[in-house]
Design a protein around this motif. Sequence first.
Motif, PDB file in Angstrom:
ATOM      1  N   UNK A  16      -1.893  -1.153  11.239  1.00  0.00           N
ATOM      2  CA  UNK A  16      -0.868  -1.687  10.833  1.00  0.00           C
ATOM      3  C   UNK A  16       0.388  -0.788  10.622  1.00  0.00           C
ATOM      4  N   UNK A  17       1.443  -1.133  11.093  1.00  0.00           N
ATOM      5  CA  UNK A  17       2.705  -0.117  10.792  1.00  0.00           C
ATOM      6  C   UNK A  17       2.880   0.064   9.339  1.00  0.00           C
ATOM      7  N   UNK A  18       2.686  -0.839   8.527  1.00  0.00           N
ATOM      8  CA  UNK A  18       2.934  -0.547   7.051  1.00  0.00           C
ATOM      9  C   UNK A  18       1.790   0.496   6.422  1.00  0.00           C
ATOM     10  N   UNK A  19       0.439   0.555   6.825  1.00  0.00           N
ATOM     11  CA  UNK A  19      -0.273   1.576   6.662  1.00  0.00           C
ATOM     12  C   UNK A  19      -0.003   2.979   6.948  1.00  0.00           C
ATOM     13  N   UNK A  20       0.628   3.071   8.204  1.00  0.00           N
ATOM     14  CA  UNK A  20       1.066   4.417   8.567  1.00  0.00           C
ATOM     15  C   UNK A  20       2.311   4.755   7.674  1.00  0.00           C
ATOM     16  N   UNK A  21       3.033   4.035   7.343  1.00  0.00           N
ATOM     17  CA  UNK A  21       4.478   4.401   6.640  1.00  0.00           C
ATOM     18  C   UNK A  21       3.622   4.340   5.019  1.00  0.00           C
ATOM     19  N   UNK A  22       3.184   3.948   4.548  1.00  0.00           N
ATOM     20  CA  UNK A  22       2.386   4.148   3.113  1.00  0.00           C
ATOM     21  C   UNK A  22       1.712   5.473   3.154  1.00  0.00           C
ATOM     22  N   UNK A  23       1.063   5.827   3.972  1.00  0.00           N
ATOM     23  CA  UNK A  23       0.364   7.140   4.064  1.00  0.00           C
ATOM     24  C   UNK A  23       1.134   7.964   3.781  1.00  0.00           C
ATOM     25  N   UNK A  24       2.268   8.101   4.954  1.00  0.00           N
ATOM     26  CA  UNK A  24       3.265   9.043   4.922  1.00  0.00           C
ATOM     27  C   UNK A  24       3.975   9.211   3.549  1.00  0.00           C
ATOM     28  N   UNK A  25       4.512   8.104   3.081  1.00  0.00           N
ATOM     29  CA  UNK A  25       5.339   7.995   1.856  1.00  0.00           C
ATOM     30  C   UNK A  25       4.274   8.547   0.659  1.00  0.00           C
ATOM     31  N   UNK A  26       3.221   8.215   0.471  1.00  0.00           N
ATOM     32  CA  UNK A  26       2.091   8.730  -0.443  1.00  0.00           C
ATOM     33  C   UNK A  26       1.935  10.066  -0.477  1.00  0.00           C
ATOM     34  N   UNK A  27       1.768  10.630   0.448  1.00  0.00           N
ATOM     35  CA  UNK A  27       1.514  12.049   0.743  1.00  0.00           C
ATOM     36  C   UNK A  27       2.959  12.742   0.303  1.00  0.00           C
ATOM     37  N   UNK A  28       4.154  12.357   0.606  1.00  0.00           N
ATOM     38  CA  UNK A  28       5.055  13.208   0.714  1.00  0.00           C
ATOM     39  C   UNK A  28       5.420  12.946  -0.944  1.00  0.00           C
ATOM     40  N   UNK A  29       5.523  11.917  -1.557  1.00  0.00           N
ATOM     41  CA  UNK A  29       5.558  11.802  -3.077  1.00  0.00           C
ATOM     42  C   UNK A  29       4.582  12.642  -3.977  1.00  0.00           C
ATOM     43  N   UNK A  30       3.299  12.458  -3.520  1.00  0.00           N
ATOM     44  CA  UNK A  30       2.207  12.937  -4.262  1.00  0.00           C
ATOM     45  C   UNK A  30       2.124  14.657  -4.328  1.00  0.00           C
TER      46      UNK A  30
END
Length: 88
Positions: A16-30
């Motif tokens: 799902x698109x939200x999973x892809x967005x969440x993966x990118x945002x999580x890695x970027x922030x962490x």
Amino acid sequence: MTAGSRSRDFNMVELAPTIIVNQIESIHRLIGVDAIKIGLLQSQEQVDIVVNCLERDGIVAPWVVSPALNSAHGEHLVSIRAISALKR
């Protein structure tokens, strides 16, 4: 996302698109982004989501594109439109 092996059944589910967005945002922030490795993006929509997230967040890093185009069983994993979008 794929699951299977050469000796077992093969399954594929498009994320799902939200999973892809969440993966990118999580890695970027962490931990931040020093490099980007692109594997299986099945559709043009998925490619566009990745590009839009990276541009929106100002993420600039070297890319490695290593798509899996076909399974070991010969099934196509990536649409022609996705391949074209990756080339851009």
